[in-house]
Motif scaffolding. Structure first.
Motif, PDB file in Angstrom:
ATOM      1  N   THR A  78       0.849  -1.176   0.000  1.00 13.65           N
ATOM      2  CA  THR A  78       0.000   0.000   0.000  1.00 13.65           C
ATOM      3  C   THR A  78       0.890   1.233   0.000  1.00 13.65           C
ATOM      4  N   THR A  79       0.305   2.373  -0.342  1.00 14.72           N
ATOM      5  CA  THR A  79       1.047   3.626  -0.402  1.00 14.72           C
ATOM      6  C   THR A  79       0.339   4.682   0.424  1.00 14.72           C
ATOM      7  N   LEU A  80       1.125   5.411   1.218  1.00 14.57           N
ATOM      8  CA  LEU A  80       0.619   6.559   1.957  1.00 14.57           C
ATOM      9  C   LEU A  80       1.275   7.806   1.370  1.00 14.57           C
ATOM     10  N   ASP A  81       0.464   8.845   1.131  1.00 18.48           N
ATOM     11  CA  ASP A  81       1.001  10.120   0.643  1.00 18.48           C
ATOM     12  C   ASP A  81       0.062  11.238   1.053  1.00 18.48           C
ATOM     13  N   SER A  82       0.310  12.439   0.534  1.00 17.30           N
ATOM     14  CA  SER A  82      -0.471  13.602   0.962  1.00 17.30           C
ATOM     15  C   SER A  82      -1.946  13.501   0.575  1.00 17.30           C
ATOM     16  N   THR A  83      -2.295  12.729  -0.432  1.00 20.15           N
ATOM     17  CA  THR A  83      -3.702  12.586  -0.824  1.00 20.15           C
ATOM     18  C   THR A  83      -4.354  11.333  -0.238  1.00 20.15           C
ATOM     19  N   VAL A  92       1.193  10.392   9.714  1.00 20.07           N
ATOM     20  CA  VAL A  92       0.840  11.469  10.641  1.00 20.07           C
ATOM     21  C   VAL A  92       1.697  12.711  10.455  1.00 20.07           C
ATOM     22  N   GLU A  93       2.821  12.563   9.772  1.00 22.28           N
ATOM     23  CA  GLU A  93       3.667  13.708   9.467  1.00 22.28           C
ATOM     24  C   GLU A  93       4.361  13.446   8.140  1.00 22.28           C
ATOM     25  N   GLY A  94       4.492  14.480   7.316  1.00 20.77           N
ATOM     26  CA  GLY A  94       5.146  14.354   6.023  1.00 20.77           C
ATOM     27  C   GLY A  94       4.137  14.146   4.906  1.00 20.77           C
ATOM     28  N   SER A  95       4.654  14.146   3.693  1.00 17.05           N
ATOM     29  CA  SER A  95       3.768  14.008   2.535  1.00 17.05           C
ATOM     30  C   SER A  95       4.091  12.790   1.676  1.00 17.05           C
ATOM     31  N   GLY A  96       5.101  11.991   2.089  1.00 16.07           N
ATOM     32  CA  GLY A  96       5.402  10.756   1.384  1.00 16.07           C
ATOM     33  C   GLY A  96       5.970  10.986  -0.005  1.00 16.07           C
ATOM     34  N   PRO A  97       5.800  10.038  -0.876  1.00 11.46           N
ATOM     35  CA  PRO A  97       5.085   8.779  -0.679  1.00 11.46           C
ATOM     36  C   PRO A  97       5.883   7.781   0.157  1.00 11.46           C
ATOM     37  N   VAL A  98       5.143   7.005   0.961  1.00 10.32           N
ATOM     38  CA  VAL A  98       5.721   5.916   1.737  1.00 10.32           C
ATOM     39  C   VAL A  98       5.044   4.633   1.270  1.00 10.32           C
ATOM     40  N   TYR A  99       5.868   3.672   0.868  1.00 12.78           N
ATOM     41  CA  TYR A  99       5.366   2.374   0.419  1.00 12.78           C
ATOM     42  C   TYR A  99       5.521   1.379   1.565  1.00 12.78           C
ATOM     43  N   ILE A 100       4.472   0.602   1.794  1.00 16.22           N
ATOM     44  CA  ILE A 100       4.482  -0.410   2.847  1.00 16.22           C
ATOM     45  C   ILE A 100       4.335  -1.769   2.168  1.00 16.22           C
ATOM     46  N   HIS A 101       5.274  -2.685   2.442  1.00 15.23           N
ATOM     47  CA  HIS A 101       5.271  -4.009   1.823  1.00 15.23           C
ATOM     48  C   HIS A 101       5.183  -5.084   2.896  1.00 15.23           C
ATOM     49  N   GLY A 102       4.526  -6.180   2.559  1.00 19.44           N
ATOM     50  CA  GLY A 102       4.466  -7.294   3.492  1.00 19.44           C
ATOM     51  C   GLY A 102       3.721  -8.472   2.920  1.00 19.44           C
ATOM     52  N   GLN A 103       3.131  -9.256   3.807  1.00 17.30           N
ATOM     53  CA  GLN A 103       2.396 -10.454   3.436  1.00 17.30           C
ATOM     54  C   GLN A 103       1.097 -10.542   4.215  1.00 17.30           C
TER      55      GLN A 103
END
Length: 154
Positions: free
Chosen positions: A8-13, A100-111
């Motif tokens: 999944t991706t977290l960003d400003s939108t 909660v802080e920043g504008s990313g993008p932050v990618y989260i990887h897992g299973q």
């Protein structure tokens, strides 16, 4: 039941993402899955010198009752820390990730894995750490045997 890649991706939108197997009966007809997060990765377009803080909200057992907890799980910053390798296990849904802080993008990887699935720890241990791990296993086994003997079990 097979394990599936989760991303999944977290960003400003899109600052919040919820993983909920119970609420998603189409993808998960059998809700006995757990989520294992392996990596948080800051995208190449992230702003320099901006902290990106990811918080997770999930349930936790405290004093024999479920309790909702919110806790930061990653802090990323362009120019310093772009990725974090981890093994975070969430045996129950829902799990909510929030930037909660920043504008990313932050990618989260897992299973996403069946709930009774045992993950294999692939980290290499030194000889000393292996001995410590064996000592802990032996101590746990002795404690269990002592408890069983006290209760009249074999």
């Amino acid at each position: 039941m097979d394990d599936n890649f989760y991303a999944t991706t977290l960003d400003s939108t899109n600052k919040t993402v919820k993983w909920d197997v119970v609420g998603d009966t189409k993808e998960f007809p059998n809700p006995f899955y757990k989520l294992i997060i392996r990596q948080f990765l800051l995208g190449h377009t992230a702003k320099e010198d901006e902290y990106n803080v990811i918080e997770v909200e999930t349930s936790s057992m405290t004093e024999s009752k479920p309790n909702q907890v919110k806790v930061p799980v990653a802090v990323l910053k362009a120019g310093e820390t772009r990725s974090i390798q981890t093994v975070l296990e969430f045996p129950d849904s829902p799990v909510t990730f929030t930037l909660v802080e920043g504008s990313g993008p932050v990618y989260i990887h897992g299973q996403q894995v069946p709930g009774n699935y045992e993950i294999e720890d692939t980290t290499e241990l030194s000889d000393e750490e292996e001995e410590d791990e064996e000592d802990v296993k032996m101590a746990n086994a002795k404690a269990k045997n002592a408890k069983n003997a006290k209760n009249g079990k074999k």
